[in-house]
Design an enzyme around this catalytic site. Structure first.
Site, PDB file in Angstrom:
ATOM      1  N   ASP B 140       0.863  -1.170   0.000  1.00 43.12           N
ATOM      2  CA  ASP B 140       0.000   0.000   0.000  1.00 43.12           C
ATOM      3  C   ASP B 140       0.907   1.230   0.000  1.00 43.12           C
ATOM      4  O   ASP B 140       1.471   1.588   1.023  1.00 43.12           O
ATOM      5  CB  ASP B 140      -0.909  -0.006   1.225  1.00 43.12           C
ATOM      6  CG  ASP B 140      -1.969   1.081   1.137  1.00 43.12           C
ATOM      7  OD1 ASP B 140      -2.016   1.779   0.105  1.00 43.12           O
ATOM      8  OD2 ASP B 140      -2.742   1.233   2.101  1.00 43.12           O
ATOM      9  N   GLU B 145       1.125  -3.944   3.809  1.00 43.68           N
ATOM     10  CA  GLU B 145      -0.093  -3.919   4.619  1.00 43.68           C
ATOM     11  C   GLU B 145      -0.692  -5.315   4.701  1.00 43.68           C
ATOM     12  O   GLU B 145      -0.778  -6.030   3.704  1.00 43.68           O
ATOM     13  CB  GLU B 145      -1.125  -2.953   4.022  1.00 43.68           C
ATOM     14  CG  GLU B 145      -2.474  -3.016   4.751  1.00 43.68           C
ATOM     15  CD  GLU B 145      -3.411  -1.865   4.433  1.00 43.68           C
ATOM     16  OE1 GLU B 145      -2.919  -0.761   4.143  1.00 43.68           O
ATOM     17  OE2 GLU B 145      -4.632  -2.086   4.478  1.00 43.68           O
ATOM     18  N   SER B 147      -4.224  -6.969   5.691  1.00 43.56           N
ATOM     19  CA  SER B 147      -5.631  -6.747   6.009  1.00 43.56           C
ATOM     20  C   SER B 147      -6.208  -8.071   6.460  1.00 43.56           C
ATOM     21  O   SER B 147      -6.211  -9.046   5.698  1.00 43.56           O
ATOM     22  CB  SER B 147      -6.404  -6.250   4.789  1.00 43.56           C
ATOM     23  OG  SER B 147      -5.886  -5.023   4.352  1.00 43.56           O
ATOM     24  N   HIS B 201      -6.196   0.539  10.502  1.00 39.21           N
ATOM     25  CA  HIS B 201      -7.619   0.819  10.334  1.00 39.21           C
ATOM     26  C   HIS B 201      -8.459  -0.340  10.838  1.00 39.21           C
ATOM     27  O   HIS B 201      -8.011  -1.482  10.885  1.00 39.21           O
ATOM     28  CB  HIS B 201      -7.945   1.073   8.861  1.00 39.21           C
ATOM     29  CG  HIS B 201      -7.230   2.277   8.299  1.00 39.21           C
ATOM     30  ND1 HIS B 201      -7.243   2.594   6.975  1.00 39.21           N
ATOM     31  CD2 HIS B 201      -6.485   3.238   8.895  1.00 39.21           C
ATOM     32  CE1 HIS B 201      -6.527   3.700   6.772  1.00 39.21           C
ATOM     33  NE2 HIS B 201      -6.054   4.096   7.926  1.00 39.21           N
ATOM     34  N   HIS B 287     -15.405   2.578   8.068  1.00 35.41           N
ATOM     35  CA  HIS B 287     -13.951   2.534   7.952  1.00 35.41           C
ATOM     36  C   HIS B 287     -13.378   3.452   9.019  1.00 35.41           C
ATOM     37  O   HIS B 287     -13.541   4.662   8.954  1.00 35.41           O
ATOM     38  CB  HIS B 287     -13.566   3.019   6.544  1.00 35.41           C
ATOM     39  CG  HIS B 287     -12.124   2.879   6.217  1.00 35.41           C
ATOM     40  ND1 HIS B 287     -11.377   3.930   5.733  1.00 35.41           N
ATOM     41  CD2 HIS B 287     -11.285   1.819   6.286  1.00 35.41           C
ATOM     42  CE1 HIS B 287     -10.141   3.506   5.512  1.00 35.41           C
ATOM     43  NE2 HIS B 287     -10.056   2.241   5.834  1.00 35.41           N
TER      44      HIS B 287
END
Lengths: 67, 556
Positions: B140, B145, B147, B201, B287
Site C-alpha cells: 500500500d 499492509e 488486512s 484501520h 472505515h
C-alpha cells in the site's frame, strides 16, 4: 508509578535470577502486580537488545506517507 | 441450485452486543538500517515476494481492492452466493490493483533491479496476495499492509490481527536469510516521529439503514476518548514529535478534521469512505482510521470490542446524548495528558474527563446488553459479557491506579518502560535512547521488539494463546466468507487466478471461461455452509462443477 518502581527491592545485581521461573501468572490482578516488579531486571535485558547508536538509528527511521 | 436445507446457520449475528463482522488493516513501518536510502515501495514488494516464496500461495494480482458488501439480489444458493459465469477476458480480470504496480516500479527504479529482485514466472513483481487465512497482504503505497480476514467478534479480531504480525515476522526472517538482500525491519507503529503517519484501520459492518449522522454523533465522543484504553503511546508531541514529552496516542496529533473522506491528508475523526455500489442498500462498511496499531492484546481487544458495542448502541438509538465541543482539540488534549485529568467541554456545558465519557458509554452498553440478553452469562452471545467486564475493570484501574493497568493498556505499558529508563539513567524526555525504546517497542521480531520482551516476562496480559495465533496464520475464520476465500486459496491455489473480498476467480482446465464466484454476503461461505464441499473434492474442477451446478466432466 515511578515511585512504585523505585520501591522494588530487586536491584540490577540480581540478574542471575532472571532465568528462574517466575511465579505463575494466574489471575489478572496478580499479573498487574507482577508488572510493577523487576523493572531493573527488565531494563538490563532491554539494554542488551536495543539497537546500537540510538540517535543515528532513530534519525534514519524515515517513512513515506501512509493512510 | 439446491434448495436451502433446513437448520442451516442463520446469516445474522446476535444484535445489541460486541458481535459484528469486523476486520483490521495494519500498515507496517519499514526500514532497512544497512540500506537507509532504499526505496520503500521496492522494500515493501520484497516483503510480499518473501511471503509468496514462503507459502507458494498464488498472488491475486488482479484482485479488487474494494471491500464490497454489495448484495445485488437475494442469494439463491444455500451455501451463500449467487453464481455467475463470467464472460470476462482474463486480461480484464487481472486488471491492475490501485497500488504502484510492477511496471510502474520498473519505470521509476529501473527494470534491472526489478528483474534481479525476483519475480514470478510471468515476469511481474508480486504486489498483492490473498492468503490461505483469508487475509490480504499487499503493497500500500510505501508500506506493506496486512488486512485481516473478516471475523465476527473481538477475540477473533485479536487473533487474526496478531496473525498478521507473525506473517510480517516470517517475511523479515525470509529476507534476512537472503545474503543478497539487506535485512528489512518491520514495525507495528503509526509514525516515524518526523511528521509522517501511516494507518491502522478497523472495519465494521453496519446496516445501511442507520443514518450516517447518527453514526457521527454517536461515535465522535467515543473516538475522542477511547485512546485511554487502546492508545499505543508515543514519545514526543506534535506531528514531528519535536515537543518533548509522552502522549497516549500514536495518531492523535495527525487528525485535523471531524468528518471527511480523506485518509492521508486532513485526516478526520470519522472517515466517510464507504465505496458504495449503487445497490449497496443493505450494508455499509464503517472505515475507522483513528485507531493506533496495537501489540497489547487487551488494548486491541477492547478497541474492537468496545467500538462494536458502541455501534450497537447507535443502531439501537441508545448512544449517550452528548456532544464534545471542538473534538479535534479535545482528542489531542486528552492524548497529551497522561494524568487522565484533562477535561473537554460538552455542548451542554459540562466539563468531563475522557474516563467520564467512557463510563457513560460503558453504562449505556451494559444496559443494552442486559435488555437484549446478549450479555447474559448463560444465554448471551459469548462475547459481550467479557468485553463489558474488561472494559469496566480497565476503566476502574485507570480511575484509581493507572500504573496497575500497565499489564493491559499499551500506552501505560510503554510509559512504564520509558519511566524506568528515565529513573534509572536520569534521561530527559528528548533523549535519543527513549526514542529508540518507543520505536523498538513495535519491532515485530520477538528478540528485538520490546513489547515482546515484556510479554516474555509475563508483564503483558493476553487474550488469545500462541497456538491460536499460529493457527490463524494459516486457517481462515470458520464463520465468515473469509473461510471460503481462504480455503479456495489453500486448497486450489494453482487454479485461483484472483480473489477479492467479494469474489474468488477460478481458471480451471476443461471448464472454459474464467469462473467468478461472488461472495457478497459476509456471513455466508462459512465452514458450516461449505466445509463439506471442500472436504469432498480434491480438485478444483470437481469442486467447481458441484458448486456451479455444471455438467459432470465427460468420462476420460
Amino acid at each position: 508509578m515511578a515511585a512504585q518502581e523505585q520501591q522494588q527491592p530487586q536491584s540490577r545485581d540480581v540478574e542471575t535470577e532472571a532465568d528462574a521461573p517466575e511465579a505463575p501468572p494466574a489471575a489478572p490482578e496478580a499479573q498487574a502486580s507482577v508488572a510493577t516488579q523487576g523493572v531493573d531486571d527488565l531494563l538490563d535485558e532491554i539494554d542488551g537488545v536495543l539497537e546500537s547508536n540510538a540517535e543515528e538509528f532513530v534519525r534514519a527511521f524515515v517513512q513515506k506517507g501512509g493512510q | 441450485m439446491t434448495a436451502r436445507p433446513e437448520g442451516l446457520p442463520s446469516d445474522r449475528l446476535p444484535v445489541g452486543g460486541a458481535m459484528r463482522v469486523m476486520g483490521s488493516e495494519t500498515e507496517y513501518g519499514i526500514h532497512s538500517p544497512s540500506a537507509p536510502g532504499a526505496n520503500a515501495t521496492m522494500m515493501s514488494a520484497r516483503i510480499i515476494q518473501a511471503y509468496a516464496n514462503l507459502t507458494r500461495q498464488r498472488a491475486a494480482g488482479g484482485a479488487e481492492t474494494r471491500w464490497d458488501y454489495t448484495d445485488e439480489e437475494p442469494l439463491h444458493d444455500a451455501r451463500g452466493w449467487t453464481l455467475e459465469r463470467s464472460a470476462a477476458d482474463p486480461s480484464q480480470l487481472t486488471d491492475r490493483p490501485p497500488v504502484l504496480d510492477a511496471e510502474a516500479v520498473a519505470l521509476a527504479y529501473g527494470r534491472q533491479e526489478l528483474e534481479a529482485d525476483g519475480s514470478d514466472e510471468s515476469g511481474s513483481l508480486l504486489m498483492n496476495m490473498v492468503l490461505g487465512n483469508g487475509a490480504r497482504l499487499y503493497v500500500d503505497h510505501a508500506h506493506p499492509e496486512y488486512s485481516s480476514p473478516e471475523v465476527t467478534n473481538p477475540r477473533d479480531a485479536v487473533a487474526w490481527d496478531a496473525a498478521g504480525d507473525l506473517v510480517a515476522l516470517a517475511t523479515v526472517r525470509k529476507v534476512a536469510a537472503d545474503p543478497d538482500l539487506p535485512p528489512i525491519n518491520l514495525y507495528k507503529n503509526n509514525t516515524d516521529n518526523k511528521s509522517v503517519s501511516y494507518g491502522s484501520h478497523e472495519n465494521y459492518l453496519m446496516p445501511r439503514s442507520v443514518p450516517f449522522g447518527d453514526i457521527v454523533r454517536g461515535l465522535t465522543p467515543f473516538f475522542v476518548t477511547r485512546q485511554v484504553i487502546c492508545g499505543a503511546g508515543r514519545l514526543g508531541k506534535g506531528q514531528d514529535g519535536s515537543t518533548a514529552g509522552f502522549q497516549i496516542s500514536q495518531r492523535a496529533d495527525f487528525f485535523e478534521a471531524e468528518v471527511g473522506l480523506e485518509t492521508t491528508i486532513r485526516r478526520p475523526i470519522i472517515n466517510t469512505r464507504d465505496e458504495p455500489h449503487a445497490t449497496a442498500d443493505k450494508y455499509r462498511r464503517l472505515h475507522v482510521i483513528i485507531g493506533d496499531a496495537n501489540l497489547s492484546q487487551v488494548s486491541n481487544y477492547l478497541k474492537f470490542g468496545t467500538t462494536a458495542l458502541v455501534l450497537s448502541l447507535i443502531e439501537a438509538g441508545q448512544a449517550p446524548k452528548i456532544e464534545v465541543h471542538e473534538p479535534v482539540a479535545g482528542l489531542q488534549a486528552i492524548s497529551h495528558d497522561t494524568s487522565l485529568t484533562a477535561t473537554v467541554r460538552l455542548l451542554d456545558g459540562r466539563r468531563v474527563t475522557a474516563l467520564d465519557i467512557q463510563w457513560m458509554y460503558y453504562e449505556a452498553a451494559a444496559k443494552l446488553g442486559q435488555e437484549t440478553g446478549v450479555s447474559d452469562s448463560f444465554s448471551g452471545d459469548g462475547h459481550t459479557r467479557d468485553v463489558l467486564e474488561r472494559w469496566e475493570s480497565t476503566l476502574g484501574l485507570l480511575g484509581s491506579n493507572p500504573a496497575s493497568a500497565a499489564s493491559s493498556v499499551e500506552w501505560l505499558a510503554k510509559m512504564s518502560l520509558l519511566d524506568g529508563y528515565r529513573n534509572r539513567d536520569g534521561l530527559e524526555w528528548n533523549d535519543a535512547r527513549l526514542g529508540l525504546v518507543d520505536l523498538q517497542w513495535s519491532d515485530v521480531r520477538p528478540e528485538k521488539g520490546l513489547y515482546y520482551r515484556m510479554l516474555s516476562r509475563d508483564r503483558m496480559q493476553t487474550i488469545v494463546d500462541d497456538a491460536t495465533i499460529s493457527r490463524a496464520v494459516v486457517e481462515p475464520p470458520s464463520d465468515t466468507r473469509a473461510y471460503f476465500r481462504g480455503k479456495c486459496v489453500s486448497s486450489f491455489g494453482k487454479d485461483v487466478v484472483g480473489a477479492s473480498w467479494d469474489s474468488v476467480i477460478f481458471d480451471v482446465p476443461g471448464i472454459g471461461k474464467l469462473q467468478r464466484v461472488p461472495t457478497r454476503e459476509p456471513l455466508r461461505g462459512t465452514e458450516a455452509l461449505t466445509g463439506q464441499l471442500f472436504r469432498k473434492h480434491a480438485t478444483a474442477g470437481a469442486f467447481l462443477r458441484e458448486l456451479l451446478g455444471l455438467d459432470p466432466a465427460p468420462p476420460a
